[in-house]
Design an enzyme around this catalytic site. Structure first.
Site, PDB file in Angstrom:
ATOM      1  N   VAL A 463       0.848  -1.186   0.000  1.00 17.17           N
ATOM      2  CA  VAL A 463       0.000   0.000   0.000  1.00 17.17           C
ATOM      3  C   VAL A 463       0.881   1.232   0.000  1.00 17.17           C
ATOM      4  CG1 VAL A 463      -1.845   1.210   1.210  1.00 17.17           C
ATOM      5  CG2 VAL A 463      -1.734  -1.280   1.271  1.00 17.17           C
ATOM      6  N   ASP A 464       0.562   2.201  -0.864  1.00 22.31           N
ATOM      7  CA  ASP A 464       1.466   3.333  -1.052  1.00 22.31           C
ATOM      8  C   ASP A 464       1.051   4.587  -0.308  1.00 22.31           C
ATOM      9  OD1 ASP A 464      -0.732   3.956  -2.514  1.00 22.31           O
ATOM     10  OD2 ASP A 464       0.343   4.717  -4.248  1.00 22.31           O
ATOM     11  N   LYS A 465      -0.083   4.569   0.423  1.00 24.33           N
ATOM     12  CA  LYS A 465      -0.440   5.778   1.159  1.00 24.33           C
ATOM     13  C   LYS A 465      -1.291   5.415   2.376  1.00 24.33           C
ATOM     14  CE  LYS A 465      -4.418   7.092  -1.729  1.00 24.33           C
ATOM     15  NZ  LYS A 465      -5.381   7.398  -0.690  1.00 24.33           N
TER      16      LYS A 465
END
Length: 562
Positions: A463-465
């Site tokens: 997950v990037d955020k």
């Protein structure tokens, strides 16, 4: 709308008669005329024998494209065969499934579901007594034996006729269409099986004298199979109702997205007057006013005003975003406590929300790799079953016990019905539709069905955020004071000032102070700075609560905070 193509010509498939889009990939020029086809199969048939299909194949003018609904909302397609497109509802010539709109409207009803549900309940009410009469045992059997057999058969005929000819009419129409175009599917088997059972039984009831001894029971009666035809129609209708309910739940995800856009917008005229207009009337360049708490009607550029906008529906971030002149806003997001004047930049099908809706719809209509295998098997399965039914009839007719032909007919009909490939033809596409729809309701968008199928092999998620994994509501986890201030005193002052703000961070601070039982004070002055924080005066003390930039503007020593 300005962004929609000016579609002035539709093409009629000369093979199956369907109306197809003028930009269909399946096209062929013959005799100086361009013909369009709903799928590759029709194109191949026409290429082999063009003269056999030329009657009535001239291009037909399409309905007018100017008003009020967008062009794509009038186009219908098959969930299993996305290449099949036509204007208006109908049945897919490939599989017999009802076509669905490519872009449903927010108020789209479920007329087909209501119709199928009504047919199912009528069929069920009439089929139960037919089955009871046919399968009677014990005392009921002896009671019926005392009655005249012809009267019992006549009662079954009266009850089964509306089940087959009215309740099952949509199924029979699809079966006839599959035979006419030679695109055999599950409805072909349903039509053959129920049609043979009903017609044979009706003839045996109304004209039993024409049947030879080979068709009669030892008692001399001609057996009837109304219960088989009625029960099969009822069960297939139940399957259709369950399928349509699943499709309705899937369509609800798209309608939920569509409902995020308001139906009207407040447009500012050049003379300064304001008026609420339908969203379809908004054009690029129009100036719109968005009042506090309203949804932003279209993508645009902020010209005047300042406010916080909740963009969580797009970004997943729980905190609203500060908007000032020069910032861009997204249609469907929610304005905060401020008033904004914006200039419409993208309207209709060009807005970001419309692209998201189109993405969900395209994913629902996309085909998973495994679906190609199911389609290939189904195309060969139906004629194979018909062949096995013919062999079964011949074998029972020659080698079966008396009455041989009656047993042969029953065995052949049983093969046609039991082998109906409902699960093979519908399980994969329905799983894709429901999976994509449930994902959309949970805020997860799949690019296509292949991505959904490959997700089964995923064992690691990156997950990037943080907004993707948060609870969607900020809260205070700790207070770190700087001497000589105590934590509770610092929190009490901050909450007393923030109670005037509508920002989610302010609500979190006030909630934490209340949970600690702190008594809040009334601000003597209050001023909100969009994107920075709030300032004010409490008990004669000048306070500023906000981000680092606000504190630096107020001349605070921020070295200890860096």
């Amino acid at each position: 709308m300005d962004s929609l193509p000016n579609m002035t010509l539709a093409l009629r498939d000369p093979v199956c008669g369907m109306t197809v889009a003028s930009d269909t990939p399946h096209r062929m020029e013959f005799g100086g005329v361009v013909y369009g086809f709903c799928c590759r199969g029709c194109l191949d048939k026409f290429r082999a024998q063009p003269q056999a299909y030329l009657a009535g194949a001239a291009p037909a003018p399409a309905p007018p494209t100017s008003p009020p609904a967008p062009a794509e909302s009038r186009w219908y397609t098959c969930p299993m065969h996305p290449e099949v497109r036509q204007m208006g509802p109908g049945a897919c010539p490939e599989c017999g499934m009802a076509l669905e709109p490519e872009l449903p409207s927010e108020d789209q009803g479920d007329a087909e579901l209501a119709d199928m549900t009504r047919r199912f309940w009528v069929a069920l009410a009439l089929s139960v007594p037919v089955v009871v009469l046919a399968m009677a045992h014990g005392g009921l059997q002896r009671l019926l034996a005392a009655a005249h057999p012809a009267a019992i058969n006549l009662i079954q005929l009266v009850l089964a006729t509306p089940v087959v000819l009215w309740a099952g009419w949509p199924l029979l129409v699809r079966a006839a269409g599959s035979v006419r175009t030679w695109r055999l599917n599950m409805f072909t088997l349903i039509g053959l099986g129920t049609g043979a059972a009903y017609l044979y039984s009706a003839l045996a009831t109304l004209a039993p004298e024409i049947f030879p001894l080979a068709f009669r029971m030892p008692s001399g009666e001609v057996p009837v199979y109304f219960e088989s035809a009625a029960a099969i129609i009822t069960l297939v209708l139940l399957g259709q109702v369950l399928e349509l309910r699943a499709r309705a739940r899937t369509g609800a995800a798209v309608r939920a997205l569509l409902s995020m856009t308001p139906r009207t917008a407040r447009r500012l005229a050049d003379d300064g007057t304001e008026a609420d207009v339908p969203l379809e009337a908004v054009r690029v360049g129009d100036r719109l006013r968005v009042r506090p708490g309203e949804r932003i009607p279209t993508d645009g550029l902020v010209l005047e005003g300042a406010s916080y906008v909740d963009e969580s529906m797009i970004t997943g971030e729980p905190l609203p975003v500060a908007k000032r002149p020069g910032d861009r806003v997204i249609g469907g997001t929610v304005n905060g406590a401020g008033s904004l004047t914006l200039q419409a930049e993208k309207v209709g099908a060009d807005t970001l929300l419309a692209h998201i809706v189109r993405l969900v719809r395209d994913a629902q209509r996309s085909r998973a790799p495994i679906q190609g295998l199911a389609d290939a098997v189904s195309r060969k399965f139906v004629p194979g079953v018909a062949l096995i039914a013919a062999i079964t009839f011949a074998a029972w007719g020659v080698f079966g016990p008396p009455p041989a032909l009656a047993h042969a007919l029953l065995a052949a009909v049983s093969v046609l019905i039991i082998a109906c490939p409902c699960a093979l033809g519908l399980a994969t596409p329905m799983a894709i539709m429901v999976g994509v729809g449930r994902g959309a309701l949970a805020g997860v968008l799949f690019k296509n069905a292949e991505a959904l199928q490959r997700l089964e092999t995923v064992d690691t998620l990156v997950v990037d955020k943080t907004g993707t994994l948060t609870q969607g509501k900020p809260r205070v986890v700790d207070v770190l004071p700087i001497e000589p201030y105590a934590a509770d005193e610092l929190l009490r002052l901050a909450a007393s000032l923030e109670r005037r703000s509508e920002h989610p961070l302010a609500a979190a601070i006030v909630e934490e102070a209340s949970s600690r039982g702190l008594e809040l004070l009334e601000p003597e002055a209050f001023e909100a700075h969009v994107g920075l924080g709030v300032c004010g005066r409490i008990a004669g003390r000048e306070l500023a609560v906000g981000n680092l930039r606000l504190l630096e503007q107020r001349g605070a020593d921020t070295q200890a905070l860096k």
